[in-house]
Write a protein that holds these residues in place. Structure first.
Motif, PDB file in Angstrom:
ATOM      1  N   ARG A   1     -19.124   1.846 -15.910  1.00 18.71           N
ATOM      2  CA  ARG A   1     -18.723   0.448 -16.028  1.00 18.71           C
ATOM      3  C   ARG A   1     -18.423   0.097 -17.489  1.00 18.71           C
ATOM      4  O   ARG A   1     -17.481  -0.670 -17.775  1.00 18.71           O
ATOM      5  CB  ARG A   1     -19.824  -0.456 -15.473  1.00 18.71           C
ATOM      6  CG  ARG A   1     -20.041  -0.274 -13.978  1.00 18.71           C
ATOM      7  CD  ARG A   1     -21.273  -1.040 -13.514  1.00 18.71           C
ATOM      8  NE  ARG A   1     -21.037  -2.466 -13.464  1.00 18.71           N
ATOM      9  CZ  ARG A   1     -20.701  -3.148 -12.359  1.00 18.71           C
ATOM     10  NH1 ARG A   1     -20.537  -2.488 -11.217  1.00 18.71           N
ATOM     11  NH2 ARG A   1     -20.525  -4.442 -12.393  1.00 18.71           N
TER      12      ARG A   1
ATOM     13  N   PHE B   1     -14.045  -7.796 -15.553  1.00 22.69           N
ATOM     14  CA  PHE B   1     -14.321  -6.429 -15.105  1.00 22.69           C
ATOM     15  C   PHE B   1     -15.629  -6.341 -14.324  1.00 22.69           C
ATOM     16  O   PHE B   1     -15.763  -5.507 -13.429  1.00 22.69           O
ATOM     17  CB  PHE B   1     -14.338  -5.470 -16.304  1.00 22.69           C
ATOM     18  CG  PHE B   1     -12.991  -4.894 -16.624  1.00 22.69           C
ATOM     19  CD1 PHE B   1     -12.619  -3.652 -16.147  1.00 22.69           C
ATOM     20  CD2 PHE B   1     -12.073  -5.608 -17.365  1.00 22.69           C
ATOM     21  CE1 PHE B   1     -11.373  -3.122 -16.427  1.00 22.69           C
ATOM     22  CE2 PHE B   1     -10.821  -5.098 -17.656  1.00 22.69           C
ATOM     23  CZ  PHE B   1     -10.466  -3.843 -17.184  1.00 22.69           C
TER      24      PHE B   1
ATOM     25  N   GLY C   1     -10.444  -1.886 -20.701  1.00 21.95           N
ATOM     26  CA  GLY C   1      -9.838  -3.197 -20.452  1.00 21.95           C
ATOM     27  C   GLY C   1      -9.772  -4.052 -21.709  1.00 21.95           C
ATOM     28  O   GLY C   1      -8.796  -4.781 -21.936  1.00 21.95           O
TER      29      GLY C   1
ATOM     30  N   ARG D   1     -14.951   1.467 -18.327  1.00 20.23           N
ATOM     31  CA  ARG D   1     -13.892   0.624 -17.767  1.00 20.23           C
ATOM     32  C   ARG D   1     -13.739  -0.661 -18.583  1.00 20.23           C
ATOM     33  O   ARG D   1     -12.616  -1.138 -18.832  1.00 20.23           O
ATOM     34  CB  ARG D   1     -14.219   0.285 -16.309  1.00 20.23           C
ATOM     35  CG  ARG D   1     -14.135   1.458 -15.344  1.00 20.23           C
ATOM     36  CD  ARG D   1     -12.696   1.802 -15.010  1.00 20.23           C
ATOM     37  NE  ARG D   1     -12.015   0.692 -14.380  1.00 20.23           N
ATOM     38  CZ  ARG D   1     -12.008   0.443 -13.066  1.00 20.23           C
ATOM     39  NH1 ARG D   1     -12.656   1.264 -12.248  1.00 20.23           N
ATOM     40  NH2 ARG D   1     -11.344  -0.584 -12.566  1.00 20.23           N
ATOM     41  N   PHE D   2     -14.866  -1.226 -19.019  1.00 19.99           N
ATOM     42  CA  PHE D   2     -14.816  -2.460 -19.807  1.00 19.99           C
ATOM     43  C   PHE D   2     -14.139  -2.211 -21.153  1.00 19.99           C
ATOM     44  O   PHE D   2     -13.302  -3.013 -21.592  1.00 19.99           O
ATOM     45  CB  PHE D   2     -16.229  -2.993 -20.008  1.00 19.99           C
ATOM     46  CG  PHE D   2     -16.324  -4.029 -21.102  1.00 19.99           C
ATOM     47  CD1 PHE D   2     -15.791  -5.296 -20.936  1.00 19.99           C
ATOM     48  CD2 PHE D   2     -16.945  -3.727 -22.309  1.00 19.99           C
ATOM     49  CE1 PHE D   2     -15.872  -6.241 -21.942  1.00 19.99           C
ATOM     50  CE2 PHE D   2     -17.028  -4.666 -23.323  1.00 19.99           C
ATOM     51  CZ  PHE D   2     -16.495  -5.929 -23.139  1.00 19.99           C
TER      52      PHE D   2
END
Length: 545
Positions: free
Chosen positions: A411, A453, A418, A414-415
Motif C-alpha cells: 500500500r 489511494f 500515486g 502504491r501511495f
C-alpha cells in the motif's frame, strides 16, 4: 403435472408409459423429447426416423407437428459403443459417415438442438475414431472420446493399444471443420466409458511401471516413483514435431479434459496452448490428468495460461520418459501454482511430492527461519518425528504478521507512485501558468492522494472478498501427494496449518496417500478429517461443517 411425474421416473419408464394411450402420449410428449438420451446406433437411427416422419407427415393426432419438432428438442445425448453396435451388424462398427449424416439430418430439423456425443469402448486406430476428420458433425457441443481399457462393469482387463504421440489424432478435434460447434472436449485413455459416480482420481491400480523399464536412463527416479498408467507407458516418448495444422476450433472451446493420453506430447500441447497467440482465449476449464508431460512443459504452459481460465486440474505422475532421459533440472511447480491459482475459482494439483510453497512465499518462509520456529521435523511421507510437535500458534502468528507487513509495504508503494504522478501533474499545471497563481501545497496534495489511494485499495480488497463470497461456484482447492513432500524434513501438519490460514470463502482439501490422511479446511473453521478414498473422488462433494 407431466414434468412432476417425469422428474421421479426414469426415461425408459417414461417411454413405456407413452405407449399406453394417445392421451398420455400427448401429455408427456414435451418432457419425453426435450432431452432424449440415446445409447446405441440403432436407437439413433430410429430417433432420426421419428423426426423425419414428424417433419414431413405432420399428423395432428399423435405425431408431432413441424413446430413441435423444432421447439421441443433442445438437448440430445448420444452414446455410441462400437463393441455393442458391431454385435448387431456382423461385427462391423457403425461407420462415421452414417453417424455424420444422421446428425446432419437431426440438425436440419432441430436447428437449436445441443448434442452431446460420446464414443465408448473405442480404439484410437479404428473406426469411427480414426476417420472423424473425414466427416462433419454439426451441433455437437460436447464430445467425449473414451479409448481406454478400464470398464468398472467388466471383470477382465481389455487389451490396450500401443499408442504414440501424433498430430493426426488431434486434428479433427481442433480444426473447426469436423466439429464446428464443439465447446467441450474430453479424451479419456483410461476409462472405456464415462466414469461412474464416485470414481477415483488415483490410477495407481493400473500402473505397472518399475525402474527396470528405463535401463538406459541417465538418472534414477526418486523414491516413490509414479509411472505412467498401464497402456500409456508403452508409448516411447517421441520428440515429435508434427504440425497439427489448423487449430481454429480452439477459439470456441470452453472446456478441455485429457486423461492419460499417450497421443499427447509436449510439442503437441504447446501447439494447443503454449503460445501467447493461441486461439483458446475462451477456455474456462482445463484438466490434464496423467499425461506424459514433464515439469518444465507444465511450467511453460502455466506461463501462457488462457486469460479466462477459471478451473485448472493438473494430476501429474512423478516420472515421464522425457523426465528420465532429460539432464535438465525439472521445474518446481509449487510456487508457480501458488501465483497462478490466485485468480482461479477451482484448482486441483496432484503430484508425487508437494510442499508448503503452495501456501507460503519466500518472505514468509524466511520469517519462519528468522524467528527460529522449528518446522523441519518430518520423516517419510511428511509424518512428524516421534515426540516432536510443531508450534502451530507460533507459525500462524509469524506468517500472519509477515502478510500484514507485506500488505503495508504494498500500500505504501502504491501511495508513493500515486504521489509522484500527482506531483508531476501539478508541476506541469504550474509551468503552464494560472490566473490565480501557485499550485496546491505539497502537504495538502499528499493528504489528498493518501485518502484517494486508501479508499481505492480498500475497495480493491472488498472487491476480492465479494468476488469469492458472491461466486455461483464455490472456490475450491485440492492438493494431493502420492508419495510425500518436496523438502526433506517437511511435515504434513504444517501443510494443514497453512490451509487453515488462507483466504475466507475458499475450501481446501489436502490428501496424503502415503500417510493415508486427508482433511478439509477453511479459514475460521475447524478442519474436518475425511477418508482418503473420499478425498480422491473425481467429483468431490464438499462436506458441511
Amino acid at each position: 403435472m407431466a414434468e412432476q411425474i417425469c422428474h421421479y421416473v426414469k426415461q425408459s419408464e417414461v417411454s413405456l408409459l407413452s405407449l399406453t394411450t394417445k392421451d398420455i402420449y400427448r401429455l408427456i410428449r414435451p418432457v419425453l423429447y426435450r432431452w432424449p438420451k440415446i445409447t446405441s446406433f440403432t436407437s439413433l437411427t430410429l430417433f432420426n426416423r421419428t423426426l423425419t416422419q414428424a417433419t414431413y407427415l405432420g399428423k395432428t393426432d399423435y405425431k408431432w407437428s413441424t413446430r413441435d419438432c423444432l421447439d421441443q428438442t433442445r438437448f440430445l445425448d448420444v452414446t455410441l459403443d462400437p463393441t455393442l453396435d458391431s454385435a448387431k451388424n456382423n461385427g462391423q462398427p457403425p461407420p462415421a459417415i452414417l453417424i455424420s449424416r444422421i446428425l446432419q439430418s437431426i440438425e436440419r430439423r432441430c436447428p437449436k438442438v445441443d448434442i452431446t456425443l460420446c464414443f465408448a469402448h473405442c480404439k484410437c486406430d479404428s473406426t469411427p475414431i480414426s476417420v472423424l476428420g473425414q466427416e462433419s458433425f454439426p451441433r455437437v457441443k460436447k464430445l467425449v472420446v473414451c479409448v481406454g481399457t478400464h470398464d468398472p462393469d467388466e471383470t477382465h482387463q481389455r487389451q490396450f493399444t500401443h499408442c504414440q504421440p501424433n498430430a493426426e489424432f488431434w486434428s479433427p478435434f481442433v480444426d473447426g471443420m469436423s466439429f464446428p460447434d464443439c465447446k467441450s472436449l474430453e479424451v479419456r485413455h483410461h476409462w472405456a466409458k464415462n466414469p461412474p459416480d464416485g470414481a477415483s482420481l488415483d490410477l495407481s491400480p493400473i500402473c505397472r511401471g518399475t525402474a527396470d523399464d528405463f535401463p538406459n536412463a541417465t538418472r534414477r527416479p526418486r523414491r516413490h516413483a509414479r509411472f505412467l498408467p498401464y497402456g500409456a507407458r508403452n508409448a516411447r516418448f517421441s520428440s515429435s514435431r508434427d504440425h497439427i495444422g489448423n487449430v481454429d476450433g480452439l477459439e470456441k472451446f470452453e472446456s478441455i479434459v485429457l486423461e492419460a493420453t499417450p497421443e499427447l506430447d509436449p510439442s503437441i500441447l504447446m501447439q494447443f496452448l503454449g503460445d501467447q497467440r493461441s486461439t483458446a482465449a475462451n477456455l474456462r476449464n482445463l484438466e490434464l490428468r496423467f499425461c506424459d508431460l514433464d515439469a518444465n512443459t507444465i511450467a511453460e504452459l502455466l506461463h501462457h495460461i488462457p486469460p479466462n481460465l477459471k478451473r485448472l486440474v493438473l494430476l501429474c505422475g512423478n516420472l515421464s520418459e522425457s523426465d528420465v532421459y532429460s539432464t535438465e533440472k525439472p521445474a518446481h511447480l509449487c510456487p508457480l501454482l501458488r501465483q497462478v491459482g490466485k485468480n482461479l475459482v477451482h484448482l486441483e494439483y496432484g503430484a508425487n511430492a508437494i510442499c508448503r510453497e503452495l501456501f507460503y512465499d519466500d518472505a514468509e518462509i524466511e520469517s519462519l527461519k528468522r524467528n527460529g520456529i522449528m518446522t523441519r521435523i518430518g520423516q517419510e511421507g511428511g509424518a512428524s518425528s516421534t515426540g516432536d510437535h510443531i508450534d502451530a500458534h507460533a507459525i500462524q502468528e509469524t506468517v500472519l504478521d509477515c502478510r500484514q507487513k507485506k500488505r503495508a509495504v504494498y500500500r505504501e508503494g502504491r501511495f508513493n507512485n500515486g504521489l509522484t504522478e500527482a506531483e508531476a501533474r501539478s508541476a506541469i499545471a504550474c509551468s503552464s501558468g494560472s490566473l490565480f497563481g501557485g499550485g496546491p501545497r505539497p502537504e495538502s496534495m499528499a493528504n489528498k492522494v493518501h485518502r484517494e489511494f486508501e479508499n481505492m485499495l480498500d475497495e480493491e480488497e472488498e472487491q476480492r472478498k465479494r468476488l469469492i463470497e458472491g461466486s455461483k461456484t464455490k472456490w475450491f482447492r485440492r492438493f494431493i501427494t502420492w508419495g510425500g513432500l518436496c523438502g526433506h524434513g517437511d511435515t504434513w501438519e504444517e501443510m494443514q496449518i497453512a490451509a487453515d490460514m488462507d483466504e475466507e470463502g475458499i475450501t481446501w482439501v489436502l490428501a496424503n496417500k502415503t500417510l493415508h490422511r486427508a482433511s478439509q479446511h477453511a479459514n475460521t473453521k475447524l478442519p474436518i478429517s475425511i477418508s482418503t478414498e473420499r478425498s480422491l473422488e473425481e467429483h468431490y462433494r464438499i462436506k458441511s461443517w
